[in-house]
Design a protein around this motif. Structure first.
Motif, PDB file in Angstrom:
ATOM      1  N   GLY A 174       8.596   3.454   9.359  1.00  0.00           N
ATOM      2  CA  GLY A 174       8.012   4.790   9.508  1.00  0.00           C
ATOM      3  C   GLY A 174       8.859   5.867   8.873  1.00  0.00           C
ATOM      4  N   SER A 175       8.370   7.088   8.901  1.00  0.00           N
ATOM      5  CA  SER A 175       9.095   8.202   8.273  1.00  0.00           C
ATOM      6  C   SER A 175      10.285   8.592   9.145  1.00  0.00           C
ATOM      7  CB  SER A 175       8.159   9.395   8.115  1.00  0.00           C
ATOM      8  OG  SER A 175       7.882   9.923   9.388  1.00  0.00           O
ATOM      9  N   CYS A 176      11.212   9.375   8.562  1.00  0.00           N
ATOM     10  CA  CYS A 176      12.414   9.775   9.298  1.00  0.00           C
ATOM     11  C   CYS A 176      12.038  10.567  10.546  1.00  0.00           C
ATOM     12  CB  CYS A 176      13.330  10.603   8.411  1.00  0.00           C
ATOM     13  SG  CYS A 176      14.199   9.598   7.227  1.00  0.00           S
ATOM     14  N   LYS A 177      10.998  11.371  10.408  1.00  0.00           N
ATOM     15  CA  LYS A 177      10.571  12.210  11.531  1.00  0.00           C
ATOM     16  C   LYS A 177      10.081  11.316  12.685  1.00  0.00           C
ATOM     17  CE  LYS A 177       8.051  16.513  11.950  1.00  0.00           C
ATOM     18  NZ  LYS A 177       6.881  17.236  11.434  1.00  0.00           N
ATOM     19  N   ASP A 178       9.212  10.371  12.336  1.00  0.00           N
ATOM     20  CA  ASP A 178       8.640   9.504  13.372  1.00  0.00           C
ATOM     21  C   ASP A 178       9.701   8.594  13.981  1.00  0.00           C
ATOM     22  OD1 ASP A 178       6.303  10.629  12.679  1.00  0.00           O
ATOM     23  OD2 ASP A 178       5.674   8.993  11.344  1.00  0.00           O
ATOM     24  N   ALA A 179      10.624   8.140  13.111  1.00  0.00           N
ATOM     25  CA  ALA A 179      11.597   7.150  13.593  1.00  0.00           C
ATOM     26  C   ALA A 179      12.775   7.795  14.301  1.00  0.00           C
ATOM     27  CB  ALA A 179      12.090   6.330  12.413  1.00  0.00           C
ATOM     28  N   ASP A 180      12.777   9.114  14.406  1.00  0.00           N
ATOM     29  CA  ASP A 180      13.879   9.821  15.020  1.00  0.00           C
ATOM     30  C   ASP A 180      15.196   9.425  14.348  1.00  0.00           C
ATOM     31  OD1 ASP A 180      14.816  11.642  16.695  1.00  0.00           O
ATOM     32  OD2 ASP A 180      14.910  10.370  18.489  1.00  0.00           O
ATOM     33  N   CYS A 181      15.214   9.508  13.051  1.00  0.00           N
ATOM     34  CA  CYS A 181      16.343   9.053  12.235  1.00  0.00           C
ATOM     35  C   CYS A 181      17.601   9.880  12.515  1.00  0.00           C
ATOM     36  CB  CYS A 181      15.918   9.161  10.777  1.00  0.00           C
ATOM     37  SG  CYS A 181      17.229   9.102   9.601  1.00  0.00           S
ATOM     38  N   SER A 182      18.743   9.189  12.564  1.00  0.00           N
ATOM     39  CA  SER A 182      19.975   9.884  12.956  1.00  0.00           C
ATOM     40  C   SER A 182      20.650  10.613  11.784  1.00  0.00           C
ATOM     41  CB  SER A 182      20.952   8.885  13.574  1.00  0.00           C
ATOM     42  OG  SER A 182      21.199   7.876  12.632  1.00  0.00           O
TER      43      SER A 182
ATOM     44  N   MET B 134       0.825  -1.205   0.000  1.00  0.00           N
ATOM     45  CA  MET B 134       0.000   0.000   0.000  1.00  0.00           C
ATOM     46  C   MET B 134       0.860   1.257   0.000  1.00  0.00           C
ATOM     47  SD  MET B 134      -2.928  -0.815  -0.317  1.00  0.00           S
ATOM     48  CE  MET B 134      -3.838  -2.308  -0.304  1.00  0.00           C
ATOM     49  N   ASN B 135       2.073   1.092   0.463  1.00  0.00           N
ATOM     50  CA  ASN B 135       2.940   2.264   0.553  1.00  0.00           C
ATOM     51  C   ASN B 135       3.742   2.498  -0.711  1.00  0.00           C
ATOM     52  OD1 ASN B 135       2.254   3.146   3.041  1.00  0.00           O
ATOM     53  ND2 ASN B 135       3.664   1.764   4.080  1.00  0.00           N
ATOM     54  N   ILE B 136       3.512   1.680  -1.706  1.00  0.00           N
ATOM     55  CA  ILE B 136       4.343   1.779  -2.907  1.00  0.00           C
ATOM     56  C   ILE B 136       4.413   3.197  -3.454  1.00  0.00           C
ATOM     57  CG2 ILE B 136       4.439   1.163  -5.349  1.00  0.00           C
ATOM     58  CD1 ILE B 136       3.636  -1.604  -4.561  1.00  0.00           C
ATOM     59  N   GLN B 137       3.265   3.835  -3.543  1.00  0.00           N
ATOM     60  CA  GLN B 137       3.284   5.144  -4.203  1.00  0.00           C
ATOM     61  C   GLN B 137       4.056   6.179  -3.407  1.00  0.00           C
ATOM     62  OE1 GLN B 137       0.924   4.151  -2.378  1.00  0.00           O
ATOM     63  NE2 GLN B 137      -0.719   5.580  -2.025  1.00  0.00           N
ATOM     64  N   SER B 138       4.283   5.896  -2.130  1.00  0.00           N
ATOM     65  CA  SER B 138       5.005   6.901  -1.368  1.00  0.00           C
ATOM     66  C   SER B 138       6.510   6.657  -1.367  1.00  0.00           C
ATOM     67  CB  SER B 138       4.480   6.924   0.061  1.00  0.00           C
ATOM     68  OG  SER B 138       4.768   5.685   0.659  1.00  0.00           O
ATOM     69  N   ILE B 139       6.914   5.519  -1.901  1.00  0.00           N
ATOM     70  CA  ILE B 139       8.356   5.260  -1.920  1.00  0.00           C
ATOM     71  C   ILE B 139       8.921   5.844  -3.197  1.00  0.00           C
ATOM     72  CG2 ILE B 139      10.147   3.497  -1.710  1.00  0.00           C
ATOM     73  CD1 ILE B 139       7.896   1.664  -0.692  1.00  0.00           C
ATOM     74  N   ASP B 140       9.209   7.125  -3.133  1.00  0.00           N
ATOM     75  CA  ASP B 140       9.626   7.804  -4.358  1.00  0.00           C
ATOM     76  C   ASP B 140      11.119   7.823  -4.545  1.00  0.00           C
ATOM     77  OD1 ASP B 140       7.261   8.481  -5.414  1.00  0.00           O
ATOM     78  OD2 ASP B 140       7.072  10.348  -4.296  1.00  0.00           O
ATOM     79  N   ASN B 141      11.788   7.899  -3.415  1.00  0.00           N
ATOM     80  CA  ASN B 141      13.167   8.357  -3.528  1.00  0.00           C
ATOM     81  C   ASN B 141      14.241   7.319  -3.297  1.00  0.00           C
ATOM     82  OD1 ASN B 141      12.627  11.028  -4.125  1.00  0.00           O
ATOM     83  ND2 ASN B 141      11.957  11.340  -2.023  1.00  0.00           N
TER      84      ASN B 141
ATOM     85  N   TYR C 264      20.557   7.219  -1.232  1.00  0.00           N
ATOM     86  CA  TYR C 264      20.687   5.818  -0.832  1.00  0.00           C
ATOM     87  C   TYR C 264      19.793   5.474   0.358  1.00  0.00           C
ATOM     88  CZ  TYR C 264      24.860   6.489  -3.614  1.00  0.00           C
ATOM     89  OH  TYR C 264      25.700   6.813  -4.624  1.00  0.00           O
ATOM     90  N   CYS C 265      19.387   6.498   1.112  1.00  0.00           N
ATOM     91  CA  CYS C 265      18.519   6.236   2.249  1.00  0.00           C
ATOM     92  C   CYS C 265      17.186   5.710   1.741  1.00  0.00           C
ATOM     93  CB  CYS C 265      18.265   7.528   3.031  1.00  0.00           C
ATOM     94  SG  CYS C 265      19.650   7.974   4.061  1.00  0.00           S
ATOM     95  N   CYS C 266      16.642   4.766   2.477  1.00  0.00           N
ATOM     96  CA  CYS C 266      15.369   4.178   2.033  1.00  0.00           C
ATOM     97  C   CYS C 266      14.247   4.747   2.877  1.00  0.00           C
ATOM     98  CB  CYS C 266      15.428   2.667   2.141  1.00  0.00           C
ATOM     99  SG  CYS C 266      16.773   1.983   1.201  1.00  0.00           S
ATOM    100  N   CYS C 267      14.170   6.072   2.933  1.00  0.00           N
ATOM    101  CA  CYS C 267      13.128   6.669   3.772  1.00  0.00           C
ATOM    102  C   CYS C 267      11.777   6.490   3.104  1.00  0.00           C
ATOM    103  CB  CYS C 267      13.345   8.144   4.016  1.00  0.00           C
ATOM    104  SG  CYS C 267      14.875   8.827   3.468  1.00  0.00           S
ATOM    105  N   LYS C 268      10.815   6.276   3.962  1.00  0.00           N
ATOM    106  CA  LYS C 268       9.463   6.123   3.428  1.00  0.00           C
ATOM    107  C   LYS C 268       8.753   7.469   3.499  1.00  0.00           C
ATOM    108  CE  LYS C 268       8.810   1.326   4.628  1.00  0.00           C
ATOM    109  NZ  LYS C 268       8.166   0.423   5.548  1.00  0.00           N
ATOM    110  N   GLY C 269       7.858   7.672   2.580  1.00  0.00           N
ATOM    111  CA  GLY C 269       7.050   8.885   2.585  1.00  0.00           C
ATOM    112  C   GLY C 269       7.865  10.097   2.207  1.00  0.00           C
ATOM    113  N   LYS C 270       7.328  11.243   2.498  1.00  0.00           N
ATOM    114  CA  LYS C 270       8.020  12.485   2.159  1.00  0.00           C
ATOM    115  C   LYS C 270       9.042  12.759   3.233  1.00  0.00           C
ATOM    116  CE  LYS C 270       5.906  15.832  -0.777  1.00  0.00           C
ATOM    117  NZ  LYS C 270       5.156  17.036  -0.903  1.00  0.00           N
ATOM    118  N   CYS C 271      10.304  12.732   2.873  1.00  0.00           N
ATOM    119  CA  CYS C 271      11.345  12.938   3.875  1.00  0.00           C
ATOM    120  C   CYS C 271      11.801  14.385   3.811  1.00  0.00           C
ATOM    121  CB  CYS C 271      12.504  11.979   3.631  1.00  0.00           C
ATOM    122  SG  CYS C 271      13.862  12.291   4.737  1.00  0.00           S
TER     123      CYS C 271
END
Ligand SMILES: C[S@@+](CC[C@H](N)C(=O)[O-])C[C@H]1O[C@@H](n2cnc3c(N)ncnc32)[C@H](O)[C@@H]1O
Length: 590
Positions: free
Chosen positions: A372-380, A223-230, A387-394
């Motif tokens: 989850g998104s970088c914001k939610d996951a508290d990404c470092s 379901m998240n396919i369309q949000s994996i843009d980058n 190369y990052c596999c962030c989901k959604g709009k990062c």
């Protein structure tokens, strides 16, 4: 006979037909049945109702009108599905039209539309088939396909249901696009997005590895396919070196697992299934690509290519493995033999030793791959490169430039390109710049240089063999990446013996060591910026997944001039004074 009566009669007839259709559908074995309906009242109606099975094994009813009332004709040349949408959608011709008639027709249409909607809720798939068929040219990109909230609202179905349906229906490039993206998500779970290495701990920390290798895909992913843009797109092909390494690691890691799960390719404990369905072309192509990798295990291939809609089974994969040309098989087997038995072939470390060694290394940059998104996951990540596999709009995703010229603007005396100014080389796969001068590391640009006896110290020095303009890119300072740890300490000790140091600090954690593996640029000697002898400057840029060092000319440099750059305070105090003293003492004692 009045027109009003004709319509009412036709309405009755339609109800009767619908009743028969329903009867047919309710029967247990409705497969390929047909009934012939003849109604002879004021007029004569004849219709054949056929039940077929559509591509999704759903009953598809077709009405073949043998006699259509003379003055009633269907609005659309595709009667079957139009009928389903608006069974009473009729048009009057050759008749006197009165307001009253129009009202009756409109009412009848509205009623039938409502009824159809009711029916369609149960038969959404058929409608969507029709809708997609009709509008497929409009679906330019996969994103457009997912804008179906309206249908969802109209038919009281969730958008997810529609998405799922369309996903199974998408043809050609749209379909491929989503499938490829989906497979890449899976692919990136197993292979490093930077080096394509199986179980790469250089770019992915071992913690990440474990998490992502063990986790299975869930329905949410699709379901998240369309949000994996980058995320990083690869054509699944690693370089030859990584390929060998990948296969070796894969076999070592999965040795036990392979024995349990797939001793023979045709037998599989986990995905045991006798599905005889033929695979789609793109599935076969993907399998072949993975076979080219050398991964002959159908379970493994299955795991990468699993898809909630385009199901794939081990027995299907195994039949392709069998058909895979003997030549290819022999070739791969040979290379596997070498890789599978490193103890025999040469002095390889054991697998655990090797992994241990690898896990001692860390890349300066680790692509993020979290739930989850970088914001939610508290990404470092400070910034997320491609190369990052962030989901959604990062929000941290690196923005790329669209400059007309990337490089030093001589009139404005500054570098214009936002990529360069934020420490990144342009990436031609993302940037839209037209005349790019910020891809030197990527292109491996190097000016003509001559190695000679230094004019400033006892050792060697590097000289210009061509004229350099100010801010010309001279080349890359190459070397091994070292953590500032024990290993760099040992190298430092060795360097102390000769008094020559080739370690270049990239940041407070990383060094690039030119002692063993490097190029001519390691011979550039030191001169302070204040002395105005320095004519070069080192710049640290992020390119191809790592921080790299490039050398720029800070002045015009004539042919034959020696190159110098400021090694920094550390060198002046610690290296030059202290270490050179030690080395001098060492050589004097010899
Ligand atoms: C990266 S190497 C440069 C190439 C080196 N001259 C050679 O022959 O291999 C750095 C070493 O060169 C020497 N060096 C560089 N600049 C120097 C300077 N201005 N004065 C004295 N020694 C210098 C120091 O021994 C230093 O450790």
């Amino acid at each position: 006979m009045k027109k009003k009566d004709i319509i009412l009669e036709y309405k009755l007839f339609k109800r009767y037909v619908q009743h028969l259709q329903l009867k047919l559908l309710q029967e247990e074995s409705y497969q390929r049945k047909s009934i012939n309906v003849k109604v002879n009242r004021n007029r004569y109606y004849q219709i054949d109702i056929k039940v077929n099975i559509n591509r999704d094994n759903l009953p598809l009813i077709t009405n073949h009108y043998k006699s259509i009332p003379q003055n009633i004709r269907l609005q659309n040349p595709i009667p079957v599905l139009l009928e389903r949408l608006t069974p009473m959608s009729v048009e009057l011709s050759q008749c006197e039209e009165t307001e009253e008639l129009f009202r009756i027709i409109q009412q009848a249409q509205q009623e039938s539309i409502d009824k159809s909607k009711q029916l369609l809720r149960n038969e959404l798939k058929i409608f969507l088939d029709y809708f997609f068929e009709k509008n497929k040219d409009l679906f330019r990109s996969i994103k457009d396909v997912f804008k179906f909230n309206e249908i969802g609202e109209a038919f009281n179905v969730s958008v997810e249901q529609i998405q799922l349906h369309f996903l199974s229906k998408l043809q050609g490039q749209y379909c491929m696009k989503s499938i490829v993206k989906y497979q890449l998500v899976r692919f990136n779970r197993y292979f490093c997005p930077i080096c394509n290495l199986y179980m790469c701990s250089w770019h992915y920390s071992s913690k990440n590895q474990r998490v992502f290798i063990e986790s299975e895909p869930n329905e949410e992913m699709i379901m998240n396919i369309q949000s994996i843009d980058n995320f990083y797109e690869t054509d699944f092909k690693p370089n030859q070196m990584n390929l060998k390494e990948s296969i070796w690691r894969y076999h070592m890691k999965n040795k036990q697992e392979i024995d349990i799960r797939c001793t023979k390719v045709e037998r599989c404990g986990r995905f045991n299934c006798n599905n005889k369905k033929r695979l789609k072309k793109f599935q076969i192509k993907s399998i072949e690509q993975l076979l080219e990798f050398g991964f002959m295990n159908c379970c493994f291939i299955n795991q990468i290519l699993q898809h909630p809609i385009y199901k794939i089974y081990c027995n299907q994969i195994s039949s392709i493995i069998k058909n895979y040309s003997n030549k290819q098989l022999n070739h791969n087997n040979k290379s596997q033999q070498n890789i599978m038995s490193p103890e025999i072939s040469d002095g390889f470390d054991s697998y655990s030793q090797k992994l241990q060694k690898i896990s001692n290394y860390q890349q300066q940059y680790t692509p993020c791959f979290h739930e989850g998104s970088c914001k939610d996951a508290d990404c470092s990540c400070v910034m997320c490169p491609k190369y990052c596999c962030c989901k959604g709009k990062c929000e941290k995703k690196i923005k790329r430039c669209d400059c007309k010229f990337c490089g030093y603007d001589e009139k404005k005396h500054k570098f214009q390109c936002p990529c360069f100014n934020s420490g990144f080389e342009c990436d031609p796969t993302i940037c839209k710049c037209t005349n790019c001068n910020n891809v030197n590391l990527l292109m491996g640009i190097s000016k003509q240089l001559i190695l000679g006896k230094s004019l400033i110290c006892n050792g060697l020095g590097l000289f210009a063999a061509q004229h350099f303009k100010q801010y010309d890119f001279i080349g890359e300072y190459r070397g091994n990446y070292l953590l500032l740890d024990e290993e760099s300490f040992i190298i430092e000790q060795c360097n102390m013996l000769t008094g020559k140091h080739y370690l270049f600090e990239v940041d407070d954690k990383w060094q690039i060591d030119g002692t063993y593996y490097s190029n001519y640029l390691r011979f550039i000697n030191h001169a302070t910026n204040q002395s105005e002898t320095a004519n070069c400057q080192a710049i640290i840029l992020f390119s191809e997944g790592r921080w790299r060092i490039g050398m720029l000319a800070t002045k015009e440099i004539e042919v034959g001039q020696e190159l110098y750059f400021d090694y920094g305070d550390k060198f002046k105090t610690k290296w030059l004074q202290e270490f050179n003293q030690i080395s001098q003492r060492y050589f004097q004692s010899k």
